[in-house]
Design a protein around this motif. Structure first.
Motif, short mmCIF file in Angstrom:
data_model
loop_
_atom_site.label_atom_id
_atom_site.label_comp_id
_atom_site.label_asym_id
_atom_site.label_seq_id
_atom_site.Cartn_x
_atom_site.Cartn_y
_atom_site.Cartn_z
N LYS A 288 0.88 -1.26 -0.20
CA LYS A 288 0.12 0.05 0.04
C LYS A 288 0.75 1.36 0.01
O LYS A 288 0.65 2.27 -0.62
CB LYS A 288 -0.83 0.10 1.18
N LYS A 289 1.87 1.36 0.87
CA LYS A 289 2.88 2.36 0.96
C LYS A 289 3.28 2.58 -0.43
O LYS A 289 3.56 3.69 -0.88
CB LYS A 289 3.93 2.20 1.88
N GLU A 290 4.19 1.48 -1.07
CA GLU A 290 4.65 1.47 -2.45
C GLU A 290 3.65 1.85 -3.60
O GLU A 290 4.10 3.08 -4.00
CB GLU A 290 5.21 0.19 -2.90
N ASN A 291 2.26 1.60 -3.38
CA ASN A 291 1.47 2.14 -4.27
C ASN A 291 1.05 3.53 -4.31
O ASN A 291 1.02 4.22 -5.17
CB ASN A 291 0.13 1.17 -4.22
N ALA A 292 1.09 4.05 -2.87
CA ALA A 292 0.97 5.48 -2.85
C ALA A 292 2.09 6.24 -3.57
O ALA A 292 1.79 7.28 -3.82
CB ALA A 292 0.70 5.84 -1.12
N GLU A 293 3.37 5.64 -3.30
CA GLU A 293 4.50 6.53 -3.63
C GLU A 293 4.52 6.38 -5.21
O GLU A 293 4.82 7.55 -5.83
CB GLU A 293 5.73 5.77 -3.23
N LEU A 294 3.95 5.39 -5.69
CA LEU A 294 3.91 5.39 -7.23
C LEU A 294 3.09 6.28 -7.71
O LEU A 294 3.04 6.84 -8.66
CB LEU A 294 3.73 3.96 -7.78
N TYR A 295 1.79 6.18 -7.30
CA TYR A 295 0.82 7.23 -7.67
C TYR A 295 1.19 8.60 -7.45
O TYR A 295 0.77 9.35 -8.29
CB TYR A 295 -0.51 7.19 -6.59
N ALA A 296 2.11 9.00 -6.56
CA ALA A 296 2.60 10.25 -6.43
C ALA A 296 3.59 10.54 -7.27
O ALA A 296 3.47 11.58 -7.95
CB ALA A 296 3.20 10.62 -5.03
N MET A 297 4.27 9.48 -7.74
CA MET A 297 5.42 9.68 -8.72
C MET A 297 4.72 9.92 -10.34
O MET A 297 5.08 10.82 -11.11
CB MET A 297 6.42 8.62 -8.94
N VAL A 298 3.68 9.17 -10.46
CA VAL A 298 2.79 9.39 -11.71
C VAL A 298 2.19 10.58 -11.79
O VAL A 298 2.22 11.39 -12.82
CB VAL A 298 1.59 8.23 -11.81
N GLU A 299 1.66 11.17 -10.62
CA GLU A 299 0.80 12.61 -10.61
C GLU A 299 2.22 13.63 -10.91
O GLU A 299 1.75 14.47 -11.55
CB GLU A 299 0.31 12.63 -9.32
N LYS A 300 3.04 13.41 -10.32
CA LYS A 300 4.27 14.59 -10.49
C LYS A 300 4.72 14.49 -11.94
O LYS A 300 4.86 15.54 -12.43
CB LYS A 300 5.30 14.36 -9.65
N GLY A 301 4.76 13.26 -12.34
CA GLY A 301 5.15 13.18 -13.84
C GLY A 301 4.14 13.74 -14.86
O GLY A 301 4.47 14.44 -15.99
N GLU A 302 2.80 13.52 -14.43
CA GLU A 302 1.80 14.17 -15.34
C GLU A 302 1.92 15.85 -15.23
O GLU A 302 1.84 16.56 -16.28
CB GLU A 302 0.37 13.65 -14.83
N LYS A 303 2.07 16.24 -14.05
CA LYS A 303 2.19 17.82 -13.90
C LYS A 303 3.41 18.28 -14.58
O LYS A 303 3.33 19.36 -15.11
CB LYS A 303 2.26 18.17 -12.31
N ASP A 304 4.46 17.51 -14.50
CA ASP A 304 5.77 18.04 -15.30
C ASP A 304 5.43 18.11 -16.74
O ASP A 304 5.91 18.98 -17.54
CB ASP A 304 6.81 17.12 -14.91
N ALA A 305 4.83 16.96 -17.30
CA ALA A 305 4.44 16.69 -18.73
C ALA A 305 3.42 17.79 -19.05
O ALA A 305 3.77 18.53 -20.08
CB ALA A 305 3.80 15.41 -18.85
N ALA A 306 2.56 18.34 -18.21
CA ALA A 306 1.76 19.40 -18.65
C ALA A 306 2.45 20.72 -18.61
O ALA A 306 2.07 21.54 -19.44
CB ALA A 306 0.35 19.35 -17.69
N ALA A 307 3.31 20.89 -17.76
CA ALA A 307 4.19 22.25 -17.71
C ALA A 307 4.92 22.15 -19.00
O ALA A 307 5.13 23.44 -19.47
CB ALA A 307 4.86 22.22 -16.51
N LEU A 308 5.49 20.95 -19.15
CA LEU A 308 6.44 21.02 -20.61
C LEU A 308 5.57 21.50 -21.44
O LEU A 308 5.93 22.06 -22.66
CB LEU A 308 7.32 19.68 -20.50
N ARG A 309 4.20 20.56 -21.79
CA ARG A 309 3.72 21.20 -23.00
C ARG A 309 3.17 22.54 -23.13
O ARG A 309 2.96 23.20 -24.23
CB ARG A 309 2.18 20.08 -23.00
N GLU A 310 2.90 23.14 -21.85
CA GLU A 310 2.44 24.42 -21.81
C GLU A 310 3.61 25.31 -22.45
O GLU A 310 3.52 26.34 -23.03
CB GLU A 310 2.05 24.79 -20.33
N LYS A 311 4.89 25.13 -21.58
CA LYS A 311 6.02 25.71 -22.31
C LYS A 311 6.32 25.67 -23.67
O LYS A 311 6.65 26.73 -24.35
CB LYS A 311 7.12 25.29 -21.28
#
Length: 98
Positions: free
Chosen positions: A26-49
């Motif tokens: 469960k802890k690992e799953n939460a960390e992976l979800y956080a990583m995916v969310e961060k990656g999506e935010k980074d990708a959205a910021a890069l698309r906007e840039k």
């Protein structure tokens, strides 16, 4: 200890191990979800840039096309006339499609 008690003790041990493993997962799953969310935010910021950079490039390209330098007034007028003709063609094509 009887055979039943040994079996029960082993079962309790295995159950405890299983509960610990579930908590770890469960802890690992939460960390992976956080990583995916961060990656999506980074990708959205890069698309906007990227979009902003493309807009800036188009603006710069347009400014360069209509730039008037010393003695190049006639060339600038020709380029501007060509741009106007291109825009008019696009408008005509869009009007015909309707």
């Amino acid at each position: 200890m009887t055979a039943n008690e040994k079996t029960l003790a082993m079962f309790e041990t295995r159950l405890h191990q299983l509960v610990l493993r579930v908590q770890e997962l469960k802890k690992e799953n939460a960390e992976l979800y956080a990583m995916v969310e961060k990656g999506e935010k980074d990708a959205a910021a890069l698309r906007e840039k990227l979009e902003q950079q493309q807009n800036d490039y188009q603006s710069l390209k347009m400014a360069k096309m209509i730039e008037i330098s010393d003695g190049n007034l006639s060339d600038a007028k020709e380029r501007l006339s060509k741009l106007i003709r291109d825009v008019n063609k696009c408008i005509a094509i869009l009007s015909d499609e309707k």
